[in-house]
Design a protein around this motif. Structure first.
Motif, PDB file in Angstrom:
ATOM      1  N   LEU A   1      -8.172  -1.777   6.031  1.00 44.98           N
ATOM      2  CA  LEU A   1      -9.231  -0.594   5.961  1.00 44.98           C
ATOM      3  C   LEU A   1     -10.281  -0.537   7.076  1.00 44.98           C
TER       4      LEU A   1
ATOM      5  N   ILE B   1      -9.500   0.068  10.656  1.00 47.81           N
ATOM      6  CA  ILE B   1      -9.403   1.560  11.065  1.00 47.81           C
ATOM      7  C   ILE B   1     -10.680   2.101  10.701  1.00 47.81           C
TER       8      ILE B   1
ATOM      9  N   THR C   1      -9.983   3.594  -5.245  1.00 47.67           N
ATOM     10  CA  THR C   1     -10.471   4.562  -3.938  1.00 47.67           C
ATOM     11  C   THR C   1      -9.607   4.233  -2.862  1.00 47.67           C
ATOM     12  N   SER C   2      -9.060   2.994  -2.593  1.00 42.64           N
ATOM     13  CA  SER C   2      -7.997   2.883  -1.705  1.00 42.64           C
ATOM     14  C   SER C   2      -6.637   3.533  -1.938  1.00 42.64           C
TER      15      SER C   2
ATOM     16  N   VAL D   1     -12.693   2.288   7.666  1.00 41.07           N
ATOM     17  CA  VAL D   1     -13.053   2.510   6.483  1.00 41.07           C
ATOM     18  C   VAL D   1     -13.715   1.156   5.953  1.00 41.07           C
TER      19      VAL D   1
ATOM     20  N   ILE E   1     -15.126  -0.326  -2.023  1.00 41.33           N
ATOM     21  CA  ILE E   1     -13.681   0.256  -1.564  1.00 41.33           C
ATOM     22  C   ILE E   1     -12.762  -0.755  -2.632  1.00 41.33           C
TER      23      ILE E   1
ATOM     24  N   ARG F   1      -7.490   7.226  -0.794  1.00 39.43           N
ATOM     25  CA  ARG F   1      -7.463   7.401   0.785  1.00 39.43           C
ATOM     26  C   ARG F   1      -6.016   7.145   1.250  1.00 39.43           C
ATOM     27  N   TRP F   2      -5.485   6.109   0.807  1.00 37.63           N
ATOM     28  CA  TRP F   2      -3.927   5.712   1.256  1.00 37.63           C
ATOM     29  C   TRP F   2      -2.978   6.974   1.035  1.00 37.63           C
TER      30      TRP F   2
ATOM     31  N   ILE G   1      -6.275  -5.622   1.819  1.00 40.91           N
ATOM     32  CA  ILE G   1      -6.524  -4.350   1.905  1.00 40.91           C
ATOM     33  C   ILE G   1      -7.842  -3.909   2.416  1.00 40.91           C
ATOM     34  N   ARG G   2      -9.047  -4.500   2.126  1.00 40.35           N
ATOM     35  CA  ARG G   2     -10.330  -4.470   2.588  1.00 40.35           C
ATOM     36  C   ARG G   2     -10.251  -4.442   4.174  1.00 40.35           C
TER      37      ARG G   2
ATOM     38  N   VAL H   1       0.726  -1.278  -0.076  1.00 39.86           N
ATOM     39  CA  VAL H   1      -0.018  -0.044  -0.014  1.00 39.86           C
ATOM     40  C   VAL H   1       0.831   1.227   0.046  1.00 39.86           C
TER      41      VAL H   1
END
Length: 140
Positions: free
Chosen positions: A105, A108, A119-120, A110, A115, A123-124, A101-102, A2
């Motif tokens: 997220l 935290i 979109t990730s 999200v 996602i 945000r990252w 990843i999902r 990421v």
């Protein structure tokens, strides 16, 4: 992964086929030489995509730590190899998104099936930009 994709803006098809040899820690660049779409290796999406991409020194430590832990750490091994395929192929981007990843997220706060890689990434990038600016202010 990421940090690398978020700080460089690499496409997922470019990131997934990176080898350790593609990371140039001396020049702080990632050499983009190939892509993989639907498990097919090929050329880059555009000619301009073949240029080396700089990465920030803050990001450098993450791949080095990952390489030290990876059973596939030879120069021509993938950065993100499939353990199921014993490193012969990279991980699937969709699988990474769904299994790693999902859930990260979601931990935290999200959440949402919407996602995706784009979109990730957005945000990252915001999180990374905030972290870098925080590091800079602590150094001052």
């Amino acid at each position: 992964m990421v940090l690398l994709i978020g700080s460089t803006g690499l496409r997922r098809s470019e990131m997934i086929v990176l080898t350790w040899l593609d990371l140039n820690t001396r020049t702080m660049e990632v050499n983009i030489l190939r892509s993989c779409v639907r498990n097919r290796f090929g050329k880059m999406k555009t000619e301009a995509s073949c240029r080396p991409v700089p990465f920030h020194p803050v990001v450098l430590n993450a791949p080095l730590v990952w390489r030290a832990q990876s059973p596939y750490a030879m120069d021509l091994d993938f950065l993100f190899p499939s353990p199921r395929l014993k490193g012969a192929r990279p991980l699937s981007p969709d699988s990474i998104l769904e299994k790693s990843i999902r859930p990260a997220l979601a931990r935290i706060g999200v959440v949402g099936k919407q996602i995706g890689w784009h979109t990730s990434l957005i945000r990252w990038r915001r999180i990374c930009a905030h972290s870098v600016s925080t590091l800079r202010s602590h150094r001052s």
